[in-house]
Design an enzyme around this catalytic site. Structure first.
Site, PDB file in Angstrom:
ATOM      1  N   LYS A 180      43.483   9.620  77.301  1.00  0.00           N
ATOM      2  CA  LYS A 180      44.881   9.222  77.181  1.00  0.00           C
ATOM      3  C   LYS A 180      44.944   7.740  76.875  1.00  0.00           C
ATOM      4  CE  LYS A 180      48.866   7.377  78.738  1.00  0.00           C
ATOM      5  NZ  LYS A 180      49.120   5.984  79.172  1.00  0.00           N
ATOM      6  N   GLY A 234      42.651  -0.252  84.152  1.00  0.00           N
ATOM      7  CA  GLY A 234      44.026  -0.734  84.133  1.00  0.00           C
ATOM      8  C   GLY A 234      44.304  -1.617  85.331  1.00  0.00           C
ATOM      9  N   GLU A 256      37.976   0.505  86.841  1.00  0.00           N
ATOM     10  CA  GLU A 256      37.879  -0.926  86.651  1.00  0.00           C
ATOM     11  C   GLU A 256      39.294  -1.453  86.589  1.00  0.00           C
ATOM     12  OE1 GLU A 256      34.787  -3.240  84.326  1.00  0.00           O
ATOM     13  OE2 GLU A 256      36.595  -3.595  83.137  1.00  0.00           O
ATOM     14  N   CYS A 290      40.655  -8.127  81.318  1.00  0.00           N
ATOM     15  CA  CYS A 290      40.468  -8.131  82.771  1.00  0.00           C
ATOM     16  C   CYS A 290      39.511  -9.221  83.229  1.00  0.00           C
ATOM     17  CB  CYS A 290      39.971  -6.762  83.233  1.00  0.00           C
ATOM     18  SG  CYS A 290      38.464  -6.204  82.419  1.00  0.00           S
ATOM     19  N   GLU A 391      47.019 -11.471  88.917  1.00  0.00           N
ATOM     20  CA  GLU A 391      46.578 -11.397  87.526  1.00  0.00           C
ATOM     21  C   GLU A 391      47.759 -11.664  86.598  1.00  0.00           C
ATOM     22  OE1 GLU A 391      43.576  -8.594  85.016  1.00  0.00           O
ATOM     23  OE2 GLU A 391      45.180  -7.559  86.078  1.00  0.00           O
TER      24      GLU A 391
END
Length: 492
Positions: A180, A234, A256, A290, A391
């Site tokens: 997906k 994500g 992750e 990331c 983040e």
């Protein structure tokens, strides 16, 4: 699978399920984030596509030899590698256009694909289990068996390599798969499916791919009892949510998640070598990564030199579209993210961060229609600020002082994330001491973002579960089965 042109400039993407293209669903627009021009359309039918894809993958797992034939899996993985190599330039064009990456960074992403597939092809042939004799007259077999259907939920920021990074070990382990991807990269996903369809020995239903603008298809994958394993890349927030949902089926999750990479610069660092890498650590993929180097910790003696040198470098970054070969950094994925990142900077300044280089949205000139954001550098004095702890997922860097090794470690570890870190020093003993003390899954010494197919990658703390790359990548997708036999002993 064929990417069919609607006109000279626009395309219709297709989901790929059970070896066939699927066009059903309300058509939505794909945009170029550099111009906001419409570049194509895609069918948006996430829930229905997810149901069809899971059914196809379940059937392929039960009715084909995929789960049982190691040589078939290795052969197909090699065929996939060859297909991606043959179609590199076509995929490069659509990735740069739709994702906004400058060509060099799009090429960097794509050029990691074939080697990961070939590494997994090798692991498909070596993971066969073991046998032992635990007691006289008894034999035990330990089999490593695929879990079944694996969902691969990948993000839009590096859609090709982050899909392959999960897909390759899932296939090597013998799982069938449902991929997906988000709607922001529907055209790229469609070309990926077209490429994967070139693997001549790939059974129908072993790889299925769909994209969606909403969460319905992903939610179905997480909630379906027919999908025992989910490999997700994500945000930490989403990772927590899907873990909670999947817990009722005790699903296997490999994740992750977010990161807030500290880059620690000691007084003895080689600044001529460090500054160009620190700049790129912020601007690669426009900070939408990331492992983006988003926290800069600098020792007192070299602080001003690093701050001023990096500020100058960031001022000279040429922001522009991927179509311009002189661009150093492309747009963010969309205007909504430009507004979000700018809001983060505004909030940080209001909370006490000092502006070294403001950066921000480009609202005038030829780039004003796109999702462009100039890189920002903020000086901070409080490690508890949201800009330090959360983040950002954009080209915003904080810089703060430390006095000694112990303070550097304390500041770096004072964060819920633990994905990666970077250390800059000429002292070998110090570099290894600090690397061991940092709570991070990957630590680079005098470098940044070095990832290899054969070395495990993943996060500590709230940055993930499990590992990708390396032999450990298979662990997310296999079960161990013990078979005990009692043939007895030969009479002597």
């Amino acid at each position: 699978m064929i990417l069919k042109p609607v006109s000279a400039a626009t395309y219709v993407a297709f989901n790929w399920i059970n070896g066939s293209q699927c066009q059903e669903g309300r058509l939505q627009e794909s945009i170029d984030p550099a111009t906001y021009d419409v570049i194509g359309h895609f069918p948006d039918c996430g829930l229905e596509a997810a149901k069809l894809a899971v059914a196809a993958a379940s059937k392929a797992f039960r009715e084909t030899l995929w789960a049982h034939d190691h040589e078939l899996r290795a052969r197909v993985l090699d065929q996939l590698a060859c297909a991606f190599e043959r179609n590199r330039d076509k995929l490069l064009e659509i990735l740069s256009l739709e994702n906004g990456k400058v060509k060099a960074e799009a090429a960097f992403e794509l050029d990691m694909v074939a080697s990961k597939l070939r590494y997994s092809a090798a692991t498909a042939l070596v993971g066969g289990g073991r046998a032992m004799t635990p007691k006289p007259g008894s034999i035990s077999l330990i089999l490593r068996q695929p879990m079944g259907v694996a969902a691969v939920i990948a993000p839009w920021n590096s859609p090709v390599i982050l899909t392959i990074r999960s897909l390759a070990p899932a296939l090597a382990a013998g799982c069938t798969t449902v991929i997906k991807l988000p709607a922001q990269v529907a055209q790229t996903a469609s070309v990926m499916a077209e490429i994967m369809a070139e693997a001549e020995d790939l059974p129908n239903g072993v790889i299925n791919l769909f994209f969606e603008s909403g969460p319905e298809g992903s939610a179905y994958l997480v909630d379906s009892p027919e999908v025992p394993v989910v490999s997700f890349t994500g945000s930490t927030r989403t990772g927590r949510a899907i873990s909670s949902t999947g817990a009722r089926y005790l699903k296997r999750f490999g994740m992750e998640l977010g990161g807030k990479t500290p880059m620690i610069v000691f007084d003895d660092a080689d600044l001529d070598a460090a500054l160009p890498v620190l700049e790129k650590a912020l601007t690669v993929f426009s900070g939408q990564f990331c492992m983006t180097g988003s926290r800069l910790l600098v020792q007192d003696g070299t602080y001003e030199a690093v701050r001023d040198g990096l500020a100058e470098r960031l001022r000279n970054v040429k922001v522009g579209p991927a179509a311009d070969p002189s661009s150093d950094m492309g747009p963010l994925i969309d205007r909504a993210n430009v507004a979000r990142v700018d809001g983060v900077v505004q909030a940080a300044i209001a909370a006490g961060a000092q502006v070294v280089e403001r950066g921000g949205p480009i609202n005038v000139g030829t780039l004003a229609n796109g999702a462009f954001f100039r890189p920002a550098l903020l000086e901070v004095f409080d490690n508890s600020l949201a800009i330090v702890q959360e983040e950002t997922f954009g080209p915003v860097l904080t810089i703060q002082r430390f006095s000694d090794e112990a303070e550097a470690i304390r500041l770096a570890n004072d964060n819920e994330y633990g994905l990666s870190a970077s250390i800059w020093t000429r002292d070998v003993d110090r570099s290894l001491r600090v690397a061991q003390a940092l709570e991070a899954g990957s630590v680079w010494i005098n470098d940044w973002a070095k990832v290899y197919d054969g070395t495990e990658e993943g996060g500590f703390k709230q940055s993930g579960l499990g590992r990708l790359n390396g032999l450990a990548a298979l662990d997310d997708f296999i079960e161990h089965k013990h078979i005990a036999l009692k043939p007895g002993l030969t009479h002597r």
